[in-house]
Write a protein that holds these residues in place. Structure first.
Motif, PDB file in Angstrom:
ATOM      1  N   PHE A 194       0.926  -1.178   0.024  1.00  0.00           N
ATOM      2  CA  PHE A 194      -0.099  -0.089   0.086  1.00  0.00           C
ATOM      3  C   PHE A 194       0.838   1.177  -0.166  1.00  0.00           C
ATOM      4  CE2 PHE A 194      -4.686  -1.134   0.649  1.00  0.00           C
ATOM      5  CZ  PHE A 194      -4.333  -2.388   0.507  1.00  0.00           C
ATOM      6  N   GLY A 195       0.276   2.455  -0.717  1.00  0.00           N
ATOM      7  CA  GLY A 195       0.871   3.674  -0.713  1.00  0.00           C
ATOM      8  C   GLY A 195       0.844   4.290   0.780  1.00  0.00           C
ATOM      9  N   THR A 196       1.363   5.559   0.705  1.00  0.00           N
ATOM     10  CA  THR A 196       1.217   6.206   1.866  1.00  0.00           C
ATOM     11  C   THR A 196       0.115   6.914   2.170  1.00  0.00           C
ATOM     12  OG1 THR A 196       2.317   8.171   0.406  1.00  0.00           O
ATOM     13  CG2 THR A 196       3.798   6.900   1.910  1.00  0.00           C
ATOM     14  N   GLY A 197      -0.797   7.056   1.130  1.00  0.00           N
ATOM     15  CA  GLY A 197      -2.283   7.735   1.341  1.00  0.00           C
ATOM     16  C   GLY A 197      -2.362   9.153   1.120  1.00  0.00           C
ATOM     17  N   THR A 198      -3.507   9.471   0.535  1.00  0.00           N
ATOM     18  CA  THR A 198      -3.757  11.018   0.414  1.00  0.00           C
ATOM     19  C   THR A 198      -5.068  11.271   1.157  1.00  0.00           C
ATOM     20  OG1 THR A 198      -2.764  11.257  -1.465  1.00  0.00           O
ATOM     21  CG2 THR A 198      -4.570  12.657  -0.996  1.00  0.00           C
ATOM     22  N   SER A 199      -4.895  12.064   2.207  1.00  0.00           N
ATOM     23  CA  SER A 199      -6.276  12.613   2.919  1.00  0.00           C
ATOM     24  C   SER A 199      -6.976  13.588   2.210  1.00  0.00           C
ATOM     25  CB  SER A 199      -6.076  12.747   4.425  1.00  0.00           C
ATOM     26  OG  SER A 199      -6.994  13.016   4.969  1.00  0.00           O
ATOM     27  N   LEU A 200      -8.176  13.114   1.727  1.00  0.00           N
ATOM     28  CA  LEU A 200      -8.794  14.289   0.991  1.00  0.00           C
ATOM     29  C   LEU A 200     -10.207  14.898   1.644  1.00  0.00           C
ATOM     30  CD1 LEU A 200      -9.961  15.952  -1.635  1.00  0.00           C
ATOM     31  CD2 LEU A 200     -11.115  13.874  -2.348  1.00  0.00           C
ATOM     32  N   THR A 201     -10.446  16.310   1.577  1.00  0.00           N
ATOM     33  CA  THR A 201     -11.353  16.653   2.538  1.00  0.00           C
ATOM     34  C   THR A 201     -12.191  17.774   1.512  1.00  0.00           C
ATOM     35  OG1 THR A 201     -10.133  16.699   4.663  1.00  0.00           O
ATOM     36  CG2 THR A 201     -12.099  18.059   4.549  1.00  0.00           C
ATOM     37  N   VAL A 202     -13.398  17.515   1.306  1.00  0.00           N
ATOM     38  CA  VAL A 202     -13.976  18.241   0.261  1.00  0.00           C
ATOM     39  C   VAL A 202     -14.982  19.082   1.027  1.00  0.00           C
ATOM     40  CG1 VAL A 202     -15.695  18.298  -1.659  1.00  0.00           C
ATOM     41  CG2 VAL A 202     -14.095  16.649  -1.624  1.00  0.00           C
ATOM     42  N   ILE A 203     -14.701  20.350   1.047  1.00  0.00           N
ATOM     43  CA  ILE A 203     -15.518  21.454   1.574  1.00  0.00           C
ATOM     44  C   ILE A 203     -16.834  21.820   1.139  1.00  0.00           C
ATOM     45  CG2 ILE A 203     -15.551  23.663   3.016  1.00  0.00           C
ATOM     46  CD1 ILE A 203     -12.474  23.127   2.803  1.00  0.00           C
ATOM     47  N   PRO A 204     -18.010  21.648   1.763  1.00  0.00           N
ATOM     48  CA  PRO A 204     -19.417  22.065   1.057  1.00  0.00           C
ATOM     49  C   PRO A 204     -19.223  23.407   0.846  1.00  0.00           C
ATOM     50  CG  PRO A 204     -19.857  20.655   2.972  1.00  0.00           C
ATOM     51  CD  PRO A 204     -18.443  21.232   2.926  1.00  0.00           C
TER      52      PRO A 204
END
Lengths: 111, 114
Positions: free
Chosen positions: A101-111
């Protein structure tokens, strides 16, 4: 040993924007997968790509496997708050089912 | 709901202790995988079993061991626990455990070592 590096590590965007997440390695993979993980839950498989240059589309998500099978990208069009989560790429180096597995990308989408 | 169950959901213990994590795969899946997820190491593959036999081994410490039973459930045993063993432990299952066979992840067990 971390074989797969993802960028960016964190991403915070407004609803409706487009984004691309990258997954890079110096290793060649026989197949590559993308997962999304939400807090308190296990990763959920989004897509598997196996052919160099392959492009797969899943509604607003577009996945591409690099020609040399060493890298991949995930593009999200018109992001929505429901896209929020940790995106993980994972590569397999042989015919087995062992994925790194990769290191990961934490995505936040703001309304 | 992936169909994979893990117990317990949370576990708090002290250094030097031993714990057992349990996983029940999806109905019909023959292969079970264990992963460790921590903030500094990400998601690390530990070990895979197929129909009761070990198939692949990853970054599993010697203090850790696992087995898959005839009814296909699996247990991960962690002994001589250290603070650094605090992490989320995931179990996943798949039908054949080969190639691009889809792995379905359970909800995880959060282990805290004090």
């Amino acid at each position: 040993t971390q074989l797969l590096e993802q960028s960016p590590q964190f991403l915070s965007i407004q609803e409706g924007e487009n984004l691309t997440v990258y997954c890079n390695s110096s290793s060649v993979f026989s197949s590559l997968q993308w997962y999304r993980q939400e807090p308190g839950e296990g990763p959920v498989l989004l897509v598997t790509v196996v052919t160099g240059g392959e492009v797969k589309k899943l509604k607003r998500l577009t996945f591409q496997f690099g020609d040399a099978r060493k890298d991949s990208s995930l593009h999200i069009t018109a992001a929505q708050p429901g896209d929020t989560g940790l995106y993980l790429c994972a590569g397999a180096t042989g015919t087995g089912n062992q994925f790194y597995f990769g290191t990961g990308t934490s995505l936040t989408v703001i309304p | 709901d992936s169909g994979v169950t893990q117990t317990p959901k949370h576990l708090i213990t002290a250094t030097g202790q031993r714990v057992t994590l349990r996983c029940s795969p999806r109905s019909g899946d023959l292969s079970v995988y264990w992963y460790q997820q921590s903030l500094d190491q990400g998601l690390q593959f530990l070990i895979q079993y197929y129909n009761g036999e070990e198939r692949a081994k990853g970054n599993i410490l010697e203090r850790f061991s696992a087995q898959q039973f005839p009814d296909l459930h699996s247990e991960l045993n962690l002994s001589s626990l250290e603070l650094g063993d605090s992490a989320l432990y995931f179990c996943a299952s798949s039908v054949w455990g080969e190639g691009t066979d889809t792995q379905y992840f359970g909800p995880g067990t959060r282990l805290t070592v004090l």
